[in-house]
Motif scaffolding. Structure first.
Motif, short mmCIF file in Angstrom:
data_model
loop_
_atom_site.label_atom_id
_atom_site.label_comp_id
_atom_site.label_asym_id
_atom_site.label_seq_id
_atom_site.Cartn_x
_atom_site.Cartn_y
_atom_site.Cartn_z
N ILE A 1 71.96 46.78 37.17
CA ILE A 1 72.95 45.94 36.49
C ILE A 1 74.29 46.67 36.42
N PHE A 2 74.25 47.97 36.16
CA PHE A 2 75.50 48.74 36.15
C PHE A 2 76.14 48.78 37.53
N VAL B 1 56.02 59.83 25.44
CA VAL B 1 56.17 58.37 25.35
C VAL B 1 57.64 58.00 25.26
N PHE B 2 58.39 58.74 24.47
CA PHE B 2 59.82 58.48 24.33
C PHE B 2 60.54 58.65 25.67
N SER B 3 60.21 59.69 26.39
CA SER B 3 60.87 59.92 27.68
C SER B 3 60.47 58.86 28.71
N VAL B 4 59.25 58.37 28.65
CA VAL B 4 58.82 57.30 29.56
C VAL B 4 59.60 56.03 29.27
N PHE B 5 59.75 55.68 28.00
CA PHE B 5 60.50 54.47 27.65
C PHE B 5 61.97 54.59 28.04
N ILE B 6 62.57 55.73 27.81
CA ILE B 6 63.97 55.93 28.20
C ILE B 6 64.11 55.86 29.71
N PHE C 1 62.16 54.25 31.84
CA PHE C 1 61.97 52.86 32.25
C PHE C 1 63.23 52.04 31.98
N PHE C 2 63.81 52.23 30.80
CA PHE C 2 65.03 51.49 30.45
C PHE C 2 66.16 51.82 31.41
N LEU C 3 66.37 53.09 31.69
CA LEU C 3 67.45 53.48 32.59
C LEU C 3 67.21 52.98 34.01
#
Length: 65
Positions: A30-31, A15-20, A22-24
């Motif tokens: 934008i970057f 779950v943590f890797s999926v959220f990271i 998605f965020f990236l």
């Protein structure tokens, strides 16, 4: 039963890797846009506007001042 607990133990990492991820993926364009000076000013003003609006909404919701 051992494999069940192994899968349960791995789930928070997944779950943590999926959220990271998605965020990236969401922030990467934008970057890329921020390399242009004109767009950089627009992004800065937009971010400032969002912060001010969030502050005003929370201030009104929480009945401060």
């Amino acid at each position: 039963m051992h494999t069940f607990w192994d899968n349960i133990w791995k789930f928070p990492k997944f779950v943590f890797s999926v959220f990271i991820g998605f965020f990236l993926t969401a922030v990467y364009p934008i970057f890329q846009l921020s390399k242009n000076k004109k767009v950089n000013y627009f992004l800065l003003m937009s971010l400032l506007l969002v912060i001010i609006m969030l502050y005003l909404v929370l201030k009104s919701m929480l009945d401060y001042g």
